[in-house]
Design a protein around this motif. Structure first.
Motif, PDB file in Angstrom:
ATOM      1  N   SER A 151      31.729  97.151  17.234  1.00 18.63           N
ATOM      2  CA  SER A 151      31.485  96.183  18.306  1.00 18.63           C
ATOM      3  C   SER A 151      30.616  95.038  17.811  1.00 18.63           C
ATOM      4  O   SER A 151      30.169  94.205  18.601  1.00 18.63           O
ATOM      5  N   ILE A 152      30.373  94.998  16.499  1.00 17.23           N
ATOM      6  CA  ILE A 152      29.508  93.985  15.896  1.00 17.23           C
ATOM      7  C   ILE A 152      30.297  93.204  14.848  1.00 17.23           C
ATOM      8  O   ILE A 152      31.114  93.772  14.123  1.00 17.23           O
ATOM      9  N   GLY A 153      30.027  91.908  14.768  1.00 17.59           N
ATOM     10  CA  GLY A 153      30.691  91.068  13.774  1.00 17.59           C
ATOM     11  C   GLY A 153      31.722  90.161  14.405  1.00 17.59           C
ATOM     12  O   GLY A 153      32.176  90.390  15.534  1.00 17.59           O
ATOM     13  N   TRP A 154      32.113  89.120  13.656  1.00 22.10           N
ATOM     14  CA  TRP A 154      33.020  88.127  14.229  1.00 22.10           C
ATOM     15  C   TRP A 154      34.422  88.675  14.461  1.00 22.10           C
ATOM     16  O   TRP A 154      35.107  88.255  15.399  1.00 22.10           O
ATOM     17  N   VAL A 155      34.848  89.651  13.642  1.00 21.16           N
ATOM     18  CA  VAL A 155      36.180  90.237  13.848  1.00 21.16           C
ATOM     19  C   VAL A 155      36.221  90.988  15.177  1.00 21.16           C
ATOM     20  O   VAL A 155      37.171  90.851  15.960  1.00 21.16           O
ATOM     21  N   SER A 156      35.187  91.775  15.449  1.00 24.12           N
ATOM     22  CA  SER A 156      35.121  92.510  16.711  1.00 24.12           C
ATOM     23  C   SER A 156      35.026  91.548  17.894  1.00 24.12           C
ATOM     24  O   SER A 156      35.551  91.825  18.979  1.00 24.12           O
ATOM     25  N   ALA A 157      34.355  90.430  17.691  1.00 21.38           N
ATOM     26  CA  ALA A 157      34.197  89.455  18.776  1.00 21.38           C
ATOM     27  C   ALA A 157      35.525  88.833  19.182  1.00 21.38           C
ATOM     28  O   ALA A 157      35.645  88.299  20.294  1.00 21.38           O
ATOM     29  N   LEU A 158      36.540  88.890  18.314  1.00 25.13           N
ATOM     30  CA  LEU A 158      37.832  88.303  18.646  1.00 25.13           C
ATOM     31  C   LEU A 158      38.468  88.966  19.869  1.00 25.13           C
ATOM     32  O   LEU A 158      39.201  88.308  20.619  1.00 25.13           O
ATOM     33  N   ILE A 159      38.192  90.249  20.080  1.00 26.48           N
ATOM     34  CA  ILE A 159      38.796  90.955  21.215  1.00 26.48           C
ATOM     35  C   ILE A 159      38.302  90.377  22.541  1.00 26.48           C
ATOM     36  O   ILE A 159      39.114  89.910  23.354  1.00 26.48           O
ATOM     37  N   PRO A 160      36.992  90.381  22.816  1.00 29.37           N
ATOM     38  CA  PRO A 160      36.539  89.785  24.079  1.00 29.37           C
ATOM     39  C   PRO A 160      36.789  88.284  24.158  1.00 29.37           C
ATOM     40  O   PRO A 160      37.055  87.753  25.247  1.00 29.37           O
ATOM     41  N   LEU A 161      36.712  87.592  23.032  1.00 27.56           N
ATOM     42  CA  LEU A 161      36.986  86.159  23.038  1.00 27.56           C
ATOM     43  C   LEU A 161      38.429  85.887  23.465  1.00 27.56           C
ATOM     44  O   LEU A 161      38.690  84.968  24.250  1.00 27.56           O
ATOM     45  N   THR A 162      39.348  86.682  22.957  1.00 28.56           N
ATOM     46  CA  THR A 162      40.757  86.518  23.325  1.00 28.56           C
ATOM     47  C   THR A 162      40.980  86.889  24.786  1.00 28.56           C
ATOM     48  O   THR A 162      41.731  86.209  25.506  1.00 28.56           O
ATOM     49  N   PHE A 163      40.334  87.978  25.236  1.00 23.48           N
ATOM     50  CA  PHE A 163      40.423  88.378  26.644  1.00 23.48           C
ATOM     51  C   PHE A 163      39.969  87.244  27.553  1.00 23.48           C
ATOM     52  O   PHE A 163      40.585  86.985  28.591  1.00 23.48           O
ATOM     53  N   ALA A 164      38.874  86.594  27.181  1.00 26.01           N
ATOM     54  CA  ALA A 164      38.304  85.545  28.026  1.00 26.01           C
ATOM     55  C   ALA A 164      39.080  84.233  27.929  1.00 26.01           C
ATOM     56  O   ALA A 164      39.166  83.486  28.911  1.00 26.01           O
ATOM     57  N   SER A 165      39.633  83.941  26.761  1.00 28.70           N
ATOM     58  CA  SER A 165      40.292  82.657  26.534  1.00 28.70           C
ATOM     59  C   SER A 165      41.737  82.630  27.016  1.00 28.70           C
ATOM     60  O   SER A 165      42.239  81.567  27.403  1.00 28.70           O
ATOM     61  N   THR A 166      42.407  83.766  26.984  1.00 31.10           N
ATOM     62  CA  THR A 166      43.822  83.802  27.359  1.00 31.10           C
ATOM     63  C   THR A 166      44.081  83.337  28.794  1.00 31.10           C
ATOM     64  O   THR A 166      44.986  82.513  29.017  1.00 31.10           O
ATOM     65  N   PRO A 167      43.327  83.804  29.801  1.00 30.59           N
ATOM     66  CA  PRO A 167      43.572  83.305  31.164  1.00 30.59           C
ATOM     67  C   PRO A 167      43.344  81.800  31.281  1.00 30.59           C
ATOM     68  O   PRO A 167      44.095  81.109  31.976  1.00 30.59           O
ATOM     69  N   PHE A 168      42.310  81.300  30.612  1.00 32.27           N
ATOM     70  CA  PHE A 168      42.031  79.861  30.614  1.00 32.27           C
ATOM     71  C   PHE A 168      43.206  79.100  29.997  1.00 32.27           C
ATOM     72  O   PHE A 168      43.671  78.097  30.543  1.00 32.27           O
ATOM     73  N   MET A 169      43.692  79.589  28.880  1.00 29.49           N
ATOM     74  CA  MET A 169      44.805  78.948  28.181  1.00 29.49           C
ATOM     75  C   MET A 169      46.089  79.030  29.016  1.00 29.49           C
ATOM     76  O   MET A 169      46.840  78.049  29.119  1.00 29.49           O
ATOM     77  N   ALA A 170      46.328  80.189  29.613  1.00 25.59           N
ATOM     78  CA  ALA A 170      47.543  80.368  30.422  1.00 25.59           C
ATOM     79  C   ALA A 170      47.565  79.404  31.603  1.00 25.59           C
ATOM     80  O   ALA A 170      48.584  78.785  31.901  1.00 25.59           O
ATOM     81  N   ARG A 171      46.424  79.271  32.271  1.00 28.47           N
ATOM     82  CA  ARG A 171      46.365  78.385  33.423  1.00 28.47           C
ATOM     83  C   ARG A 171      46.525  76.921  33.010  1.00 28.47           C
ATOM     84  O   ARG A 171      47.180  76.129  33.699  1.00 28.47           O
ATOM     85  N   MET A 172      45.939  76.584  31.867  1.00 25.48           N
ATOM     86  CA  MET A 172      46.063  75.217  31.364  1.00 25.48           C
ATOM     87  C   MET A 172      47.523  74.887  31.055  1.00 25.48           C
ATOM     88  O   MET A 172      48.040  73.844  31.449  1.00 25.48           O
ATOM     89  N   ILE A 173      48.206  75.778  30.357  1.00 26.52           N
ATOM     90  CA  ILE A 173      49.601  75.547  29.998  1.00 26.52           C
ATOM     91  C   ILE A 173      50.474  75.522  31.246  1.00 26.52           C
ATOM     92  O   ILE A 173      51.366  74.673  31.390  1.00 26.52           O
ATOM     93  N   GLU A 174      50.212  76.446  32.164  1.00 23.40           N
ATOM     94  CA  GLU A 174      50.986  76.490  33.406  1.00 23.40           C
ATOM     95  C   GLU A 174      50.857  75.173  34.178  1.00 23.40           C
ATOM     96  O   GLU A 174      51.856  74.607  34.643  1.00 23.40           O
ATOM     97  N   ASN A 175      49.639  74.690  34.313  1.00 19.44           N
ATOM     98  CA  ASN A 175      49.431  73.442  35.052  1.00 19.44           C
ATOM     99  C   ASN A 175      50.122  72.260  34.366  1.00 19.44           C
ATOM    100  O   ASN A 175      50.649  71.358  35.039  1.00 19.44           O
ATOM    101  N   SER A 176      50.127  72.270  33.035  1.00 22.29           N
ATOM    102  CA  SER A 176      50.766  71.179  32.291  1.00 22.29           C
ATOM    103  C   SER A 176      52.274  71.169  32.495  1.00 22.29           C
ATOM    104  O   SER A 176      52.872  70.112  32.744  1.00 22.29           O
ATOM    105  N   ILE A 177      52.892  72.347  32.402  1.00 19.35           N
ATOM    106  CA  ILE A 177      54.354  72.379  32.504  1.00 19.35           C
ATOM    107  C   ILE A 177      54.822  72.244  33.957  1.00 19.35           C
ATOM    108  O   ILE A 177      55.963  71.825  34.203  1.00 19.35           O
ATOM    109  N   LYS A 178      53.962  72.571  34.905  1.00 22.06           N
ATOM    110  CA  LYS A 178      54.330  72.389  36.320  1.00 22.06           C
ATOM    111  C   LYS A 178      54.348  70.916  36.716  1.00 22.06           C
ATOM    112  O   LYS A 178      54.939  70.553  37.734  1.00 22.06           O
ATOM    113  N   GLU A 179      53.693  70.066  35.910  1.00 15.10           N
ATOM    114  CA  GLU A 179      53.675  68.630  36.192  1.00 15.10           C
ATOM    115  C   GLU A 179      54.972  67.932  35.793  1.00 15.10           C
ATOM    116  O   GLU A 179      55.191  66.778  36.165  1.00 15.10           O
TER     117      GLU A 179
END
Length: 221
Positions: free
Chosen positions: A91-119
């Motif tokens: 649970s320590i180190g930058w490699v381990s941090a990729l898991i929560p970072l991806t969990f947190a970033s994916t919804p943000f990215m999904a919503r951004m892409i969705e809003n862009s293509i809905k336009e």
């Protein structure tokens, strides 16, 4: 921490921290972009009136994104430590941090892409359908092509968002600039280290934004 020279700060602290931060930033952006794109396209296709309308799938995906986005990153990162350990063995180190970072970033990215293509103008989609284009031809040949400028702008915001998250992740063992600012700067009462890292982060954000603006202008020309 003893008073150290600028060269020592950069060689021993700043440069390794920048390397760890860039590694987290790069891989997290790649992973979250792939996952976010997949979810966004699924939302676009299954939305009411979409190419493959499906209220159940749309509701599940839309609700899941809203729930994940509501979690403060620090709480999310701590709460999924067991999952992080199973996947990475630590649970320590930058490699381990990729898991929560991806969990947190994916919804943000999904919503951004969705809003862009809905336009994208629905008339273009209808025209493509009238010519017999398949769903994937419409997505990649029409929707994404038309939404590209908006996607570039959103991607820049997403990169800056991920950069901010990497500094927070550093507070609980991820490494990078955030960890160095906290450990070698704030906790060691060394303003030289802390403010050097702040300036570097500001410069990184400015550089990312400048690069994104240049790419956007090239696409719009």
């Amino acid at each position: 921490m003893r008073d150290i020279s600028w060269s020592e700060i950069f060689d021993r602290i700043i440069i390794p921290s920048i390397a760890n931060t860039l590694e987290m930033l790069f891989f997290c952006f790649i992973f979250s972009s792939i996952l976010g794109f997949t979810v966004a396209v699924a939302l676009y296709m299954t939305q009411p009136g979409g190419l493959r309308e499906n209220k159940a799938i749309y509701s599940i995906l839309n609700g899941g994104i809203s729930i994940l986005r509501s979690f403060p990153f620090m709480i999310l990162m701590v709460s999924i430590i067991p999952i992080t350990r199973v996947i990475t063995g630590s649970s320590i180190g930058w490699v381990s941090a990729l898991i929560p970072l991806t969990f947190a970033s994916t919804p943000f990215m999904a919503r951004m892409i969705e809003n862009s293509i809905k336009e994208v103008n629905p008339a273009l989609v209808d025209a493509a359908k009238s010519f017999g284009a398949s769903d994937w031809q419409i997505i990649f040949g029409v929707v994404l092509a038309e939404a590209l400028p908006s996607l570039i702008t959103g991607s820049i915001l997403s990169i800056i968002h991920v950069l901010n998250l990497t500094t927070v992740a550093g507070a609980i063992g991820a490494g990078g600039l955030g960890a160095s600012a906290l450990q070698y700067g704030y906790q060691s009462n060394n303003d030289k280290v802390m403010y050097s890292i702040i300036v570097i982060l500001i410069c990184m954000v400015i550089l990312i934004q400048y690069t994104g603006d240049r790419i956007y202008k090239k696409i719009k020309e």
